[in-house]
Design a protein around this motif. Structure first.
Motif, PDB file in Angstrom:
ATOM      1  N   ASP A 167      29.183 -12.118 -33.579  1.00  0.00           N
ATOM      2  CA  ASP A 167      28.090 -12.101 -34.557  1.00  0.00           C
ATOM      3  C   ASP A 167      27.786 -10.680 -35.008  1.00  0.00           C
ATOM      4  O   ASP A 167      27.507 -10.429 -36.194  1.00  0.00           O
ATOM      5  N   ILE A 168      27.829  -9.745 -34.052  1.00  0.00           N
ATOM      6  CA  ILE A 168      27.564  -8.345 -34.404  1.00  0.00           C
ATOM      7  C   ILE A 168      28.611  -7.840 -35.391  1.00  0.00           C
ATOM      8  O   ILE A 168      28.300  -7.178 -36.388  1.00  0.00           O
ATOM      9  N   VAL A 169      29.878  -8.160 -35.099  1.00  0.00           N
ATOM     10  CA  VAL A 169      30.954  -7.734 -35.994  1.00  0.00           C
ATOM     11  C   VAL A 169      30.809  -8.400 -37.355  1.00  0.00           C
ATOM     12  O   VAL A 169      30.967  -7.761 -38.410  1.00  0.00           O
ATOM     13  N   ARG A 170      30.495  -9.693 -37.362  1.00  0.00           N
ATOM     14  CA  ARG A 170      30.421 -10.447 -38.612  1.00  0.00           C
ATOM     15  C   ARG A 170      29.301  -9.934 -39.514  1.00  0.00           C
ATOM     16  O   ARG A 170      29.437  -9.934 -40.746  1.00  0.00           O
ATOM     17  N   PRO A 192      40.375 -10.828 -49.729  1.00  0.00           N
ATOM     18  CA  PRO A 192      39.076 -11.466 -49.955  1.00  0.00           C
ATOM     19  C   PRO A 192      38.138 -11.253 -48.775  1.00  0.00           C
ATOM     20  O   PRO A 192      38.525 -11.444 -47.620  1.00  0.00           O
ATOM     21  N   GLU A 193      36.915 -10.852 -49.083  1.00  0.00           N
ATOM     22  CA  GLU A 193      35.967 -10.522 -48.027  1.00  0.00           C
ATOM     23  C   GLU A 193      35.667 -11.719 -47.127  1.00  0.00           C
ATOM     24  O   GLU A 193      35.465 -11.576 -45.924  1.00  0.00           O
ATOM     25  N   SER A 194      35.682 -12.951 -47.700  1.00  0.00           N
ATOM     26  CA  SER A 194      35.390 -14.149 -46.902  1.00  0.00           C
ATOM     27  C   SER A 194      36.429 -14.338 -45.805  1.00  0.00           C
ATOM     28  O   SER A 194      36.100 -14.749 -44.690  1.00  0.00           O
ATOM     29  N   ARG A 195      37.693 -14.030 -46.108  1.00  0.00           N
ATOM     30  CA  ARG A 195      38.731 -14.189 -45.086  1.00  0.00           C
ATOM     31  C   ARG A 195      38.553 -13.175 -43.965  1.00  0.00           C
ATOM     32  O   ARG A 195      38.701 -13.507 -42.788  1.00  0.00           O
ATOM     33  N   VAL A 196      38.227 -11.929 -44.322  1.00  0.00           N
ATOM     34  CA  VAL A 196      38.030 -10.903 -43.298  1.00  0.00           C
ATOM     35  C   VAL A 196      36.819 -11.237 -42.438  1.00  0.00           C
ATOM     36  O   VAL A 196      36.838 -11.049 -41.220  1.00  0.00           O
ATOM     37  N   HIS A 197      35.760 -11.761 -43.074  1.00  0.00           N
ATOM     38  CA  HIS A 197      34.566 -12.125 -42.325  1.00  0.00           C
ATOM     39  C   HIS A 197      34.862 -13.201 -41.280  1.00  0.00           C
ATOM     40  O   HIS A 197      34.133 -13.318 -40.300  1.00  0.00           O
ATOM     41  N   THR A 212      38.364 -13.937 -40.088  1.00  0.00           N
ATOM     42  CA  THR A 212      39.499 -13.589 -39.219  1.00  0.00           C
ATOM     43  C   THR A 212      39.204 -12.419 -38.298  1.00  0.00           C
ATOM     44  O   THR A 212      39.725 -12.376 -37.170  1.00  0.00           O
ATOM     45  N   LEU A 213      38.376 -11.458 -38.719  1.00  0.00           N
ATOM     46  CA  LEU A 213      38.095 -10.305 -37.855  1.00  0.00           C
ATOM     47  C   LEU A 213      37.336 -10.721 -36.597  1.00  0.00           C
ATOM     48  O   LEU A 213      37.765 -10.383 -35.485  1.00  0.00           O
ATOM     49  N   PRO A 214      36.225 -11.466 -36.696  1.00  0.00           N
ATOM     50  CA  PRO A 214      35.576 -11.922 -35.474  1.00  0.00           C
ATOM     51  C   PRO A 214      36.472 -12.845 -34.642  1.00  0.00           C
ATOM     52  O   PRO A 214      36.447 -12.793 -33.411  1.00  0.00           O
ATOM     53  N   ALA A 215      37.265 -13.711 -35.332  1.00  0.00           N
ATOM     54  CA  ALA A 215      38.161 -14.613 -34.598  1.00  0.00           C
ATOM     55  C   ALA A 215      39.194 -13.824 -33.808  1.00  0.00           C
ATOM     56  O   ALA A 215      39.499 -14.145 -32.652  1.00  0.00           O
ATOM     57  N   THR A 216      39.722 -12.768 -34.441  1.00  0.00           N
ATOM     58  CA  THR A 216      40.684 -11.925 -33.742  1.00  0.00           C
ATOM     59  C   THR A 216      40.022 -11.217 -32.562  1.00  0.00           C
ATOM     60  O   THR A 216      40.606 -11.094 -31.475  1.00  0.00           O
ATOM     61  N   GLY A 217      38.795 -10.784 -32.778  1.00  0.00           N
ATOM     62  CA  GLY A 217      38.057 -10.140 -31.698  1.00  0.00           C
ATOM     63  C   GLY A 217      37.779 -11.106 -30.552  1.00  0.00           C
ATOM     64  O   GLY A 217      37.858 -10.733 -29.381  1.00  0.00           O
ATOM     65  N   LEU A 218      37.450 -12.360 -30.895  1.00  0.00           N
ATOM     66  CA  LEU A 218      37.221 -13.365 -29.865  1.00  0.00           C
ATOM     67  C   LEU A 218      38.477 -13.579 -29.024  1.00  0.00           C
ATOM     68  O   LEU A 218      38.423 -13.634 -27.793  1.00  0.00           O
ATOM     69  N   LEU A 219      39.613 -13.700 -29.720  1.00  0.00           N
ATOM     70  CA  LEU A 219      40.868 -13.912 -29.008  1.00  0.00           C
ATOM     71  C   LEU A 219      41.185 -12.719 -28.107  1.00  0.00           C
ATOM     72  O   LEU A 219      41.583 -12.891 -26.942  1.00  0.00           O
TER      73      LEU A 219
END
Length: 681
Positions: free
Chosen positions: A482-485, A500-505, A507-514
């Motif tokens: 949530d902090i990253v998002r 596209p900013e929506s994809r980064v919003h 995939t970035l937290p998802a990658t961080g979660l993984l």
């Protein structure tokens, strides 16, 4: 045999544990995670009950017999489902199959595919990790645990294969004088592995234990956690990664004892708890009465016949769940949303649960004379060990400590989930009582079921610690995501890489979660688990001074196969490991277990065999028991104990014995003073 050579047999062993139960599970409508989590416990239940029925009916134990039982039960279940018109229902409508094909604009793959891949990874990761650690601990597929209880375990498997009798009602002490009840589910399953693969008993034990620790246990954990939190990919992945991170289970159970039956029963326990949680509706995923009864019948018999003490642990861990359920329903009743009649049924069920549980608890407690384990530390030390997932002096796991503390803090703010803290507290309390409370009726009442042995209770702790740690880990990862998002980082990255900013919003937290899950999983493998592995490994090595079987003694077993007829009985002092001649060669032995009741003739052989031809009665015992051969493995005993034996103390000079083969301090003798095998007495 190398591990690579044993790999095909390992896959067969996995099939032995999973396929029968999966067939039966599909017949009752299971699918997805529920199907595969219940598969092994259902196989154990069917196998152990079939063994009892076969013993009563006088039918020989075999792989085919278990297969016929599964087919018959599956057909019966299908007929019953058809009769009650439920052929189109599913017990677990929120399982991982079928995979949804919905595509999100932020994801390169369909959501269902991503989720399914997460579940697969959650299974594969602990399977690989635990398998590798078991292999490293055992060393070679044919190695055995050089420990006290293994004399019985290995010989019991041989007894099942040789006699075709696998019933828990008669496995007992393996002697004519002492047959009786012994929970045989683990021995039944290992015998099936040996029969199905054609491997030796030591290899079958290694393969079967790997399947229990690396396949059955992680699946069971994922099932339990999914009932509590739902099928979130984060929690399932965390569960998989953490299930192999506790030194106390499954690793301790292939070191201490060895307590192989406890290994199997505790691996099944999370499934049984998951069934209770879903039936009472205190978690996220729920099941009705009929579905829960079916699941209970599939799982509980195997749990109890693997080791009854774990069934008692299920009752203890389930008590906070039942109390939380009653409290929740009482609040609903006071608000007028639950009828008086229904509330009466709820109180009746809770009263029966606690009353029957108390009766079972008292019946299962062992006599104080066999509960010889002393406390070893203070109460505060015991509590610290539990919080750090480092019971019995194991090395602390900082990752699990942090997740456990965080999980307890999170749960303290969620009244509806305090029963999870209750389960954890029960496990903690039992361990503290066993390891830190002085001798007395209080200690024996609470932990006498487990011989007042803190090791057995330590192995149960991961079952109740895991939910706490997973909830703590999930909370931390989601907060970080949530902090990253909500930060400026996704926007900055999107501008920099023209995405596209929506994809980064997304995939970035998802990658961080993984990445966070992987980091947690790796951290859990540090400190405690490696130390447990390194401490257990020497106990699986054949050396010149091994506790149970040395290199020389193992070589003598080859001489036994060469010189001793298959129908002969061989004497050996069980304290020296000589009785394992039965497990390794199939030749029966006078004392197949270190302890147990003996006949008068067996007692003569166990004390006077080297006096054959000189002492009246010895040759009569030799002839009547067909014991024309004897092993002398010296005086070194398992566990560095000392029980003076006079049976072979003068073997080298005894005129009634003749040396057949020797290797170092180990020797095989023929009893020549009493005639020849088969001669009438």
């Amino acid at each position: 045999m190398t591990w690579l050579q044993a790999l095909p047999a390992l896959f067969i062993a996995i099939g032995v544990f999973l396929i029968p139960g999966a067939v039966l599970g599909r017949a009752v409508g299971l699918r997805g995670l529920m199907l595969w989590a219940v598969a092994a416990p259902a196989t154990v239940s069917v196998a152990s009950i079939t063994a009892i029925a076969a013993g009563v009916l006088g039918v020989r134990w075999s792989v085919g017999l278990v297969g016929l039982s599964v087919i018959a039960l599956a057909l019966l279940c299908l007929l019953l489902r058809f009769a009650v018109s439920v052929t189109r229902t599913r017990i677990d409508g929120r399982s991982i199959s079928p995979i949804r094909s919905v595509r999100s604009p932020e994801l390169p793959l369909p959501i269902g595919v991503v989720r399914a891949l997460s579940y697969v990874a959650a299974v594969v990761a602990p399977t690989v990790i635990i398998t590798w650690r078991f292999m490293a601990t055992i060393g070679s597929p044919g190695n055995i645990s050089q420990s006290y209880d293994n004399v019985y375990h290995l010989n019991a498997v041989r007894h099942i294969m040789e006699t075709g009798s696998a019933s828990s009602l008669s496995l007992g002490s393996l002697t004519e004088a002492g047959e009786g009840f012994y929970p045989a589910a683990w021995h039944d399953m290992i015998s099936l592995v040996a029969l199905a693969t054609g491997t030796s008993i030591p290899v079958a034990v290694s393969l079967g234990n790997i399947v229990i620790g690396a396949v059955v246990w992680p699946l069971a954990c994922m099932y339990m956690i999914s009932r509590i939190t739902g099928m979130s990919a984060i929690t399932i992945l965390l569960t998989g990664m953490l299930s192999g991170g506790f030194a106390a289970f499954p690793y301790l159970m292939i070191d201490f004892g060895v307590l192989y039956p406890n290994l199997l029963s505790i691996a099944i326990l999370p499934v049984a708890l998951g069934i209770m949680i879903s039936f009472l509706g205190v978690g996220v995923l729920t099941a009705g009465l009929g579905h829960s009864v079916v699941l209970f019948l599939l799982v509980f018999p195997g749990l109890a016949l693997a080791h009854p003490s774990t069934a008692i642990a299920m009752i203890a861990f389930g008590a906070p769940v039942v109390l939380a359920w009653v409290a929740y329903r009482t609040l609903q009743w006071r608000r007028g949303t639950v009828a008086n009649r229904r509330m009466g049924l709820i109180f009746t069920f809770a009263g029966l649960y606690l009353g029957i549980g108390l009766v079972a608890w008292n019946l299962a407690r062992l006599d104080p004379s066999v509960s010889l384990w002393d406390p070893r530390q203070t109460g505060s030390q015991a509590v610290g060990e539990v919080l750090m997932s480092a019971p019995q002096g194991a090395e602390a796991s900082l990752a699990l400590f942090a997740l456990t503390i965080l999980g307890l803090a999170v749960l303290s703010t969620r009244p509806a989930r305090l029963w999870i803290v209750g389960m954890f507290s029960v496990g903690l309390g039992l361990y503290v009582i066993a390891s830190a409370t002085g001798e007395g009726e209080f200690r024996h009442f609470w932990t006498g079921v487990w011989y007042n042995d803190a090791n057995r209770l330590a192995a149960l702790l991961p079952v109740v610690t895991l939910p706490v740690a997973v909830i703590g880990g999930e909370w931390a990862l989601r907060r970080l995501a949530d902090i990253v998002r909500t930060s400026e980082l996704p926007s900055a990255i999107a501008r920099r890489v023209s995405t596209p900013e929506s994809r980064v919003h997304y995939t970035l937290p998802a990658t961080g979660l993984l990445a966070g899950i992987v980091l947690i999983g790796v951290s859990a493998q540090l400190m405690g688990v490696p130390r447990q592995q390194s401490e257990a490994a020497p106990g699986y090595r054949y050396t010149d001074s091994s506790d149970l079987l040395s290199v020389d003694e193992l070589a003598i077993f080859d001489a036994v196969e060469e010189h001793v007829p298959e129908d002969a009985q061989v004497f050996g002092n069980p304290w020296t490991g000589a009785s394992l001649v039965y497990a390794f060669t199939g030749r029966q032995t006078v004392a197949p277990h270190i302890t147990g009741q003996r006949t008068d003739e067996e007692n003569i052989l166990l004390t006077q065999l080297d006096e054959a031809g000189a002492e009246p009665g010895v040759c009569a015992a030799v002839r009547n028991t067909n014991t024309y051969y004897a092993l002398d493995f010296g005086t070194r005993e398992v566990g560095s104990r000392y029980h003076p034996s006079t049976a072979m103390d003068n073997a080298e000079s005894a005129p009634g014995l003749e040396l057949v083969a020797s290797a170092g301090n180990a020797a095989l003798y023929a009893v020549v003073a009493c005639g020849t095998q088969g001669e009438a007495s």
